[in-house]
Structure formats: C-alpha cells, structure tokens
Design an enzyme around this catalytic site. Structure first.
Site, PDB file in Angstrom:
ATOM      1  N   ARG A  78       0.843  -1.200   0.000  1.00 44.23           N
ATOM      2  CA  ARG A  78       0.000   0.000   0.000  1.00 44.23           C
ATOM      3  C   ARG A  78       0.870   1.238   0.000  1.00 44.23           C
ATOM      4  NH1 ARG A  78       1.043   2.252   4.653  1.00 44.23           N
ATOM      5  NH2 ARG A  78       1.401   0.965   6.486  1.00 44.23           N
ATOM      6  N   GLY A  79       0.245   2.369  -0.294  1.00 48.72           N
ATOM      7  CA  GLY A  79       0.940   3.633  -0.171  1.00 48.72           C
ATOM      8  C   GLY A  79       1.098   4.017   1.291  1.00 48.72           C
ATOM      9  N   ILE A  82       4.652   3.811   7.947  1.00 52.61           N
ATOM     10  CA  ILE A  82       4.307   2.791   8.935  1.00 52.61           C
ATOM     11  C   ILE A  82       3.020   3.159   9.661  1.00 52.61           C
ATOM     12  CG2 ILE A  82       5.642   3.824  10.837  1.00 52.61           C
ATOM     13  CD1 ILE A  82       6.493   0.917  11.586  1.00 52.61           C
ATOM     14  N   TYR A  84      -0.325   1.309  12.400  1.00 52.45           N
ATOM     15  CA  TYR A  84      -0.702   0.233  13.329  1.00 52.45           C
ATOM     16  C   TYR A  84      -2.124  -0.214  13.064  1.00 52.45           C
ATOM     17  CZ  TYR A  84      -2.320  -1.961  17.657  1.00 52.45           C
ATOM     18  OH  TYR A  84      -2.875  -2.841  18.567  1.00 52.45           O
ATOM     19  N   HIS A  85      -2.337  -1.528  13.143  1.00 52.39           N
ATOM     20  CA  HIS A  85      -3.689  -2.087  13.150  1.00 52.39           C
ATOM     21  C   HIS A  85      -3.837  -2.961  14.389  1.00 52.39           C
ATOM     22  CE1 HIS A  85      -4.208  -0.623   9.168  1.00 52.39           C
ATOM     23  NE2 HIS A  85      -3.467  -1.531   8.568  1.00 52.39           N
ATOM     24  N   ALA A 145      -6.284   6.486   9.503  1.00 50.70           N
ATOM     25  CA  ALA A 145      -5.169   6.497   8.553  1.00 50.70           C
ATOM     26  C   ALA A 145      -5.621   5.870   7.246  1.00 50.70           C
ATOM     27  CB  ALA A 145      -3.982   5.725   9.127  1.00 50.70           C
ATOM     28  N   GLY A 158      -6.990   0.421   2.219  1.00 49.72           N
ATOM     29  CA  GLY A 158      -8.096   1.334   2.517  1.00 49.72           C
ATOM     30  C   GLY A 158      -7.821   2.190   3.733  1.00 49.72           C
ATOM     31  N   CYS A 176       2.540   6.837  10.668  1.00 47.85           N
ATOM     32  CA  CYS A 176       2.578   7.402   9.318  1.00 47.85           C
ATOM     33  C   CYS A 176       3.791   8.298   9.100  1.00 47.85           C
ATOM     34  CB  CYS A 176       1.282   8.162   8.997  1.00 47.85           C
ATOM     35  SG  CYS A 176      -0.204   7.154   9.201  1.00 47.85           S
TER      36      CYS A 176
END
EC number: 2.3.1.181
Length: 223
Positions: A78-79, A82, A84-85, A145, A158, A176
């Site tokens: 993805r663009g 860094i 966090y999920h 984000a 997404g 980010c």
C-alpha cells in the site's frame, strides 16, 4: 449507474496475512467481473505495517519488544508509511473497480476520508483533513489512517479507523512517519462507544458516499 457491490463483515480479528488473502480473493472476483466492488470490514490482530514509502526508521523499538507486545511486523504494497492495526479499530478494505465510479485516485481517497468524517458527524464530532497529510483528523489528532494501492483501476487496502484502540501501541512508532501530531480514538470523545454500531454506520456511509447499495450475499470463499 447500477453497480453490483457486496459487503463482507468479519466478526473476529484477523491476522494481517489473512486480511491480505481475503483482499486478493476479492480482487480476483472484481477482476473477473463477478462484482463491481467488494467492501471488507474487519479488525486485525496487533500489527505494524510498512508501506511503499518506507517506515522502518519510524519503528521506535526492536523486534524483541514487538514480540513481547505480541505485535507482528509486515511490509506491504500500500501507499504510505508505517501504521498500526489492532483490535478496536475498524479496517475497511474496499476492493472497487473505479471504472464503475471515477478513474481518479485523489477523488477516491477523499471519498474514503469522507466516510469517516460522516460517521464522526453522527457523534457530533467535527473532523476534517490536513492539506499535508492524508487521513481524518480531529483537531491535531489523527483518528483514521489511509493507504491504498490500485491495479488496472481496482483498489486494495483502505483505511483504519480508531474506535476503541489501545493507543499505547502507537507510542512504539511515529504513526505514518508523523512526529508533530498524535492519534485519537472515538472512545476519547464518546463514552461506552458501541463498536458494532460504528461498523454499521461505516457501512451506511459507504453506501451514501459511493452512491451504492451494498448487498451481503456473496459466493463461497470470502468469509
């Protein structure tokens, strides 16, 4: 325009690798014309993901610390930098054929931001954008984000929307790549926030912003 679009909601947190697998399956279905769009809604188990812009330099601890916290580290296509999920965060993966909407990636990213902005508006929270940074902001705190990828105008990845997330995990990175601002979670502003209610609102706002009714029926292999 009439579009065949579906939503798939996962009830239990997924590992990041499993999330990628489901995105790839959805991408195949959209590429084959079985659907114009498939919206995946889920939570991830704790993971830091590094985007195409890099981001390992914004990881503030070594992998031994991540192991102690039970946080995975993943490099992805993805663009963005860094991020966090984790549990308590709504991750939306719209696998959309933009040929059926508009072949315009900045427009598409703005639509993703608008989905979250409209959800927050339902909770009387004023959210918006920052010219320099993609995502959704409440004042100077980032609450969602965004990082996407696209191939032949079919999107992947997404947004990640903090609802009742463990913000201490964000302290292990510069989210980010941004050092001057912090993060927010919906439960900072709404007491006893109902996670599943917020998921429902996200689905409603996707329908509104993308002017599409998402059906739940989908062939085998997606949930």
């Amino acid at each position: 325009m009439s579009r065949r679009c579906f939503v798939v909601e996962f009830k239990e947190p997924l590992g990041y690798g499993d999330g990628l697998t489901f995105q790839e399956r959805a991408f195949e279905k959209v590429s084959a014309g079985e659907a114009d769009g498939i919206l995946l809604l889920l939570e991830h188990k704790p993971v830091f993901t590094v985007g195409r812009s890099g981001g390992r330099e914004n990881l503030l601890v070594d992998e031994r610390v991540l192991e102690a916290y039970g946080i995975e580290l993943y490099e992805t296509n993805r663009g963005g930098n860094i991020t966090y999920h984790g549990p308590g965060q709504i991750v939306a993966y719209p696998i959309f054929n933009l040929s059926k909407w508009k072949k315009d990636l900045p427009w598409y990213v703005s639509c993703l931001e608008e989905v979250v902005i409209q959800v927050l508006k339902d909770y009387n929270i004023k959210a918006g954008r920052k010219p320099k940074y993609r995502g959704v902001w409440v004042a100077d705190k980032k609450i969602a984000a965004i990082g996407i990828a696209a191939d032949r105008w079919i999107t992947m990845h997404g947004f990640a929307f903090n609802v009742r997330v463990d913000k201490s995990h964000f302290e292990l990175i510069n989210p980010c790549g941004i050092k001057e601002f912090s993060v927010a979670s919906l439960d900072d502003f709404v007491e006893d926030v109902d996670f599943r209610e917020v998921v429902k609102k996200v689905k409603e706002k996707f329908s509104l912003v993308f002017e599409t009714n998402f059906k739940k029926e989908l062939s085998e292999g997606m949930s």
